[in-house]
Scaffold this active site. Structure first.
Site, PDB file in Angstrom:
ATOM      1  N   LYS A  99      25.954  -4.629   0.447  1.00 59.46           N
ATOM      2  CA  LYS A  99      27.431  -4.665   0.525  1.00 59.46           C
ATOM      3  C   LYS A  99      27.930  -3.977   1.780  1.00 59.46           C
ATOM      4  CE  LYS A  99      27.279  -3.866  -4.420  1.00 59.46           C
ATOM      5  NZ  LYS A  99      27.428  -2.739  -5.349  1.00 59.46           N
ATOM      6  N   ARG A 115      11.133   3.706   3.970  1.00 56.03           N
ATOM      7  CA  ARG A 115      10.652   2.713   4.947  1.00 56.03           C
ATOM      8  C   ARG A 115      11.864   1.953   5.461  1.00 56.03           C
ATOM      9  NH1 ARG A 115       5.576  -1.316   4.858  1.00 56.03           N
ATOM     10  NH2 ARG A 115       4.634   0.709   5.205  1.00 56.03           N
ATOM     11  N   ARG A 154       0.813  -1.227   0.000  1.00 58.37           N
ATOM     12  CA  ARG A 154       0.000   0.000   0.000  1.00 58.37           C
ATOM     13  C   ARG A 154       0.843   1.272   0.000  1.00 58.37           C
ATOM     14  NH1 ARG A 154      -2.747  -3.981   1.471  1.00 58.37           N
ATOM     15  NH2 ARG A 154      -0.751  -4.561   2.349  1.00 58.37           N
ATOM     16  N   THR A 155       1.779   1.362   0.923  1.00 57.16           N
ATOM     17  CA  THR A 155       2.491   2.631   1.097  1.00 57.16           C
ATOM     18  C   THR A 155       3.316   2.937  -0.146  1.00 57.16           C
ATOM     19  OG1 THR A 155       2.617   2.026   3.419  1.00 57.16           O
ATOM     20  CG2 THR A 155       3.892   3.928   2.733  1.00 57.16           C
ATOM     21  N   HIS A 215       4.533   5.388  11.949  1.00 59.15           N
ATOM     22  CA  HIS A 215       4.043   5.293  10.567  1.00 59.15           C
ATOM     23  C   HIS A 215       3.126   6.515  10.369  1.00 59.15           C
ATOM     24  CE1 HIS A 215       3.048   3.789   6.732  1.00 59.15           C
ATOM     25  NE2 HIS A 215       2.699   2.545   7.016  1.00 59.15           N
TER      26      HIS A 215
END
Ligand code: CP
Length: 331
Positions: A106, A128, A75-76, A156
């Site tokens: 890495k 995120r 969704r986000t 959030h």
């Protein structure tokens, strides 16, 4: 830890509501918003629903977005991408699993990645991350606005904004709303950010319904106490369902180590099913940030009070509004 330190991340102390970090153009923490901002946001999100339904526009022509996602999302990530495209902007770079598919694999640090990406000239970075404090760290090293798209188990903020926009649309008011937050409360970032945002409004009452092993954190309860929000804690949704305007269900956050069985009724009752529907008020709604696993029975979906798919659509309008507010501040 001294009281105005929010938390420490990689040795850096983040102070409560440092205006440089916690204010537009950055979106970092649900506590950063005041009622004036929220009022403007609701108006613009409502306008954006009209824009989205009519098609695209060119408000963000030549603006570019980086989507840096160290954790999974549907969704986000999709709604931010759709929001940018619908406003005429472009996605400059997107990684859906930066831990594997960026140079983080890495060993590159977040701060180095942010500094490098800023050199390529994006207008905004949507981040995120699995760690609390990652958005603050990114904002400290970024020359462009950072939008927190969900960090750790703490924040959030854009989900909370779309959630209270949904409450406003569906219930008609936020002041005085009675809401049950249900499920895995100790590990859910959406319920934390929603508690912070609802603490800005008058007369809100919250019922936290969870197994004893996953109760809402004391820091959030202290915040609600400071903001005069009435709250209660219980383990049985059947006792709470008849009295609330909103049931806000959440899934078990297995990726953060939570594991309890909803079938084990010695822990309590946390599933939204036909029994809960029968107990709810006729004009109450059921929300869920999604994804859903087994915490709302599928048979609930056809009830008009099931608002969670409408809520997900509101994510598009909310994120269009936020991009407009950040990238065209005088518009
Ligand atoms: N609600 C939410 O944040 O969903 P995603 O994890 O799919 O983005």
């Amino acid at each position: 830890m001294c009281p105005n330190v929010l938390f420490q991340f990689k040795g850096v102390m983040f102070m409560e509501l440092d205006k440089c970090l916690y204010g537009l153009p950055n979106i970092i923490d649900a506590r950063q918003f005041d009622l004036e901002f929220l009022d403007r946001f609701f108006k613009i999100a409502t306008d954006m629903e009209g824009v989205a339904k009519q098609g695209n526009c060119d408000l963000l022509h030549r603006k570019t977005m980086v989507q840096l996602f160290y954790e999974e999302s549907t969704r986000t990530r999709a709604s931010f991408a759709a929001a940018m495209i619908k406003l005429g902007g472009q996605i400059m770079f997107a990684t859906e699993n930066a831990k594997l598919f960026s140079s983080a694999a890495k060993g590159e640090t977040l701060s180095d990645t942010i500094r490098v990406l800023c050199g390529y000239g994006p207008d905004v970075i949507v981040l995120r991350h699995n760690e609390d404090g990652a958005a603050e760290e990114a904002a400290m090293f970024s020359s462009v606005p950072i939008i927190n798209a969900g960090t750790g188990k703490n924040q959030h903020p854009t989900q909370a904004l779309l959630d209270i926009f949904t409450i406003l649309k569906e219930v008609g008011h936020i002041d005085g709303v009675k809401i049950a937050m249900v499920g895995d409360l100790s590990n859910g970032r959406t319920v934390r950010s929603n508690s912070y945002l609802l603490g800005k409004f008058k007369g809100v009452e919250i019922d936290f319904v969870s197994p004893k092993c996953s109760m809402m954190g004391n820091d959030v309860k202290e915040y609600l106490g400071r903001h005069c929000v009435k709250f209660q804690e219980s383990t049985d949704l059947r006792e709470v369902a008849p009295h609330v305007d909103v049931i806000y269900q959440t899934r078990t956050q297995k990726e953060r180590g939570s594991d309890f069985s909803r079938d084990d009724h010695s822990l309590g009752y946390f599933t939204v099913d036909k029994e809960i529907l029968d107990l709810m008020k006729k004009d109450a709604i059921i929300m869920h940030p999604l994804p859903r696993v087994d915490e709302i029975d599928k048979e609930v979906d056809s009830d008009p009070r099931a608002a969670y798919f409408r809520q997900a659509s509101n994510g598009l309008y909310a994120r269009m509004a936020l991009l407009k507010m950040i990238l065209t501040p005088r518009a």
